[in-house]
Design an enzyme around this catalytic site. Structure first.
Site, PDB file in Angstrom:
ATOM      1  N   ARG A 163       4.226  -4.851  -3.931  1.00  0.00           N
ATOM      2  CA  ARG A 163       5.417  -4.019  -4.069  1.00  0.00           C
ATOM      3  C   ARG A 163       6.347  -4.125  -2.870  1.00  0.00           C
ATOM      4  O   ARG A 163       7.575  -4.047  -3.012  1.00  0.00           O
ATOM      5  CB  ARG A 163       4.997  -2.553  -4.265  1.00  0.00           C
ATOM      6  CG  ARG A 163       6.159  -1.590  -4.501  1.00  0.00           C
ATOM      7  CD  ARG A 163       5.654  -0.186  -4.708  1.00  0.00           C
ATOM      8  NE  ARG A 163       5.019   0.346  -3.521  1.00  0.00           N
ATOM      9  CZ  ARG A 163       5.679   0.974  -2.535  1.00  0.00           C
ATOM     10  NH1 ARG A 163       6.988   1.118  -2.602  1.00  0.00           N
ATOM     11  NH2 ARG A 163       5.024   1.459  -1.499  1.00  0.00           N
ATOM     12  N   ARG A 244      -0.109  -0.661   8.069  1.00  0.00           N
ATOM     13  CA  ARG A 244      -0.948   0.309   8.758  1.00  0.00           C
ATOM     14  C   ARG A 244      -1.574  -0.376   9.962  1.00  0.00           C
ATOM     15  O   ARG A 244      -2.016  -1.529   9.884  1.00  0.00           O
ATOM     16  CB  ARG A 244      -2.050   0.847   7.833  1.00  0.00           C
ATOM     17  CG  ARG A 244      -1.560   1.785   6.734  1.00  0.00           C
ATOM     18  CD  ARG A 244      -1.004   3.086   7.285  1.00  0.00           C
ATOM     19  NE  ARG A 244      -0.590   4.018   6.237  1.00  0.00           N
ATOM     20  CZ  ARG A 244       0.610   4.070   5.704  1.00  0.00           C
ATOM     21  NH1 ARG A 244       1.543   3.185   6.090  1.00  0.00           N
ATOM     22  NH2 ARG A 244       0.901   4.971   4.780  1.00  0.00           N
ATOM     23  N   ASP A 268       5.430  -1.267  13.718  1.00  0.00           N
ATOM     24  CA  ASP A 268       5.928   0.052  13.323  1.00  0.00           C
ATOM     25  C   ASP A 268       4.773   1.001  13.071  1.00  0.00           C
ATOM     26  O   ASP A 268       4.993   2.167  12.777  1.00  0.00           O
ATOM     27  CB  ASP A 268       6.802  -0.083  12.064  1.00  0.00           C
ATOM     28  CG  ASP A 268       7.514   1.211  11.703  1.00  0.00           C
ATOM     29  OD1 ASP A 268       8.052   1.868  12.620  1.00  0.00           O
ATOM     30  OD2 ASP A 268       7.554   1.559  10.501  1.00  0.00           O
ATOM     31  N   GLU A 273      -1.511   7.469  15.935  1.00  0.00           N
ATOM     32  CA  GLU A 273      -0.099   7.854  15.911  1.00  0.00           C
ATOM     33  C   GLU A 273       0.026   9.361  16.128  1.00  0.00           C
ATOM     34  O   GLU A 273      -0.754  10.122  15.555  1.00  0.00           O
ATOM     35  CB  GLU A 273       0.542   7.455  14.583  1.00  0.00           C
ATOM     36  CG  GLU A 273       0.556   5.957  14.356  1.00  0.00           C
ATOM     37  CD  GLU A 273       1.249   5.553  13.047  1.00  0.00           C
ATOM     38  OE1 GLU A 273       1.861   6.438  12.386  1.00  0.00           O
ATOM     39  OE2 GLU A 273       1.179   4.368  12.690  1.00  0.00           O
ATOM     40  N   HIS A 292       6.924   4.244  13.617  1.00  0.00           N
ATOM     41  CA  HIS A 292       6.591   4.420  12.198  1.00  0.00           C
ATOM     42  C   HIS A 292       7.780   5.001  11.440  1.00  0.00           C
ATOM     43  O   HIS A 292       7.707   6.100  10.868  1.00  0.00           O
ATOM     44  CB  HIS A 292       5.358   5.314  12.022  1.00  0.00           C
ATOM     45  CG  HIS A 292       4.675   5.095  10.698  1.00  0.00           C
ATOM     46  ND1 HIS A 292       3.364   5.402  10.458  1.00  0.00           N
ATOM     47  CD2 HIS A 292       5.143   4.588   9.521  1.00  0.00           C
ATOM     48  CE1 HIS A 292       3.031   5.119   9.218  1.00  0.00           C
ATOM     49  NE2 HIS A 292       4.116   4.617   8.625  1.00  0.00           N
ATOM     50  N   ILE A 293       8.861   4.248  11.394  1.00  0.00           N
ATOM     51  CA  ILE A 293      10.085   4.712  10.739  1.00  0.00           C
ATOM     52  C   ILE A 293      10.457   3.867   9.528  1.00  0.00           C
ATOM     53  O   ILE A 293      11.595   3.927   9.051  1.00  0.00           O
ATOM     54  CB  ILE A 293      11.270   4.751  11.731  1.00  0.00           C
ATOM     55  CG1 ILE A 293      11.508   3.364  12.358  1.00  0.00           C
ATOM     56  CG2 ILE A 293      11.037   5.812  12.792  1.00  0.00           C
ATOM     57  CD1 ILE A 293      12.778   3.285  13.183  1.00  0.00           C
TER      58      ILE A 293
END
Length: 324
Positions: A163, A244, A268, A273, A292-293
């Site tokens: 995806r 991840r 990212d 985190e 992580h955006i």
């Protein structure tokens, strides 16, 4: 109001991990405020006991993606909790079985668009062309200190042509990159309609100029990219991970970056985190580090929080929607 006219406190909705302080401005919460007190927590609370203290009086908790984990022991420590709403319709950080046993309803939200592929391509360009270093140099009075490759004519290796990996491949082709892909079950027949050539794992790591990872985290993909894979990469090649953190062996990646066995990495996502302030990745110059955006856009947040409001009101009225 109790019999006799005595006022009672409204139950509490707690919104977690609102890093950008936009939860309350991304949707109309007025109908919720008529029924609940809302508490917003902007900072991440990694300590379990501190988190229990903040949530123990909350009837409803709103979680942003997987920023805060809800294992069984945490859920047991929150007897007031009745509704847990998460952004997204999948959240591996929530023990759904434990929530059901405890009578906690868990609802989710749909998404808006797909911002991850564009972020991935942006990271690839910024990493290979040294945007962060050149920006810092210009601000310090410098001018043109680095040089990096363009994308045209180079090879992108996609780990996971699903995806997210498929639109990344399509965008890369617009920049005239050749795209190859590998995943445990990818076949040439599945890859060909996307203009992508399916290759072996070894060929992907050895032949790619940039490798981008688009696999879900599971027990089979944890540590999927390890020292042996990184050792196959060209010294001029880059690794990008927007999926991840634990999919890549962090220690092996750190060693490859420190020893300059690969040109750099754009990340990212991380094992822990938010990334700890003393983490060695923060000291390496051949990295591009984002917080992580990949999914963080005004459009997606508007969809998330508008649907969260809908979920809360529907549950309050006895007809919960978007159940997980």
């Amino acid at each position: 109001m109790r019999p006799g006219g005595e006022l009672t406190a409204m139950p509490t909705v707690t919104i977690l991990d609102d890093y950008q302080r936009v939860a309350l401005t991304s949707a109309d919460w007025s109908a919720v405020l008529d029924r609940y007190t809302i508490e917003v927590i902007n900072e991440h609370i990694p300590d379990r006991d501190a988190l229990v203290r903040r949530l123990r009086d909350s009837e409803i908790v709103v979680a942003m993606r997987e920023r805060t984990r809800f294992p069984a022991d945490l859920l047991r420590a929150l007897p007031t909790l009745r509704l847990l709403v998460t952004t997204g319709m999948v959240n591996a950080a929530i023990d759904l079985d434990a929530a059901r046993r405890q009578g906690v309803t868990v609802c989710g939200t749909t998404g808006w668009g797909n911002a991850m592929p564009e972020l991935t391509i942006g990271m690839i360009i910024a990493l290979t062309r040294n945007f962060a270093q050149e920006d810092a140099a210009v601000r310090a009075g410098g001018w043109q200190h680095t040089i990096g490759p363009g994308l045209a004519g180079h090879t992108l290796g996609v780990v996971g042509l699903g995806r997210l990996g498929t639109p990344v491949a399509r965008l890369a082709q617009a920049f005239e990159m050749s795209v190859i892909a590998w995943s445990p079950h990818l076949t040439p027949q599945r890859a060909a309609p996307h203009g992508v050539r399916a290759v072996s794992r070894q060929e992907l790591f050895a032949d790619s100029d940039v490798i981008t990872i688009h696999m879900p985290l599971s027990e089979t993909t944890r540590g999927l990219v390890g020292a042996a894979d990184l050792a196959l990469m060209k010294p001029s090649a880059y690794l990008v991970n927007t999926s991840r953190g634990p999919i890549v062996d962090e220690e092996a990646l750190l060693a490859a970056l420190r020893e300059r066995r690969i040109a750099g990495a754009g990340l990212d996502v991380y094992d822990v985190e938010p990334l700890p302030v003393d983490h060695p990745l923060r000291t390496l110059r051949n990295t591009l580090l984002l917080p992580h955006i990949g999914y963080v856009t005004t459009d997606s947040y508007r969809t998330f929080y508008e649907q969260i409001v809908e979920n809360i009101l529907a549950w309050h009225d006895g007809a919960p929607v978007r159940l997980l």
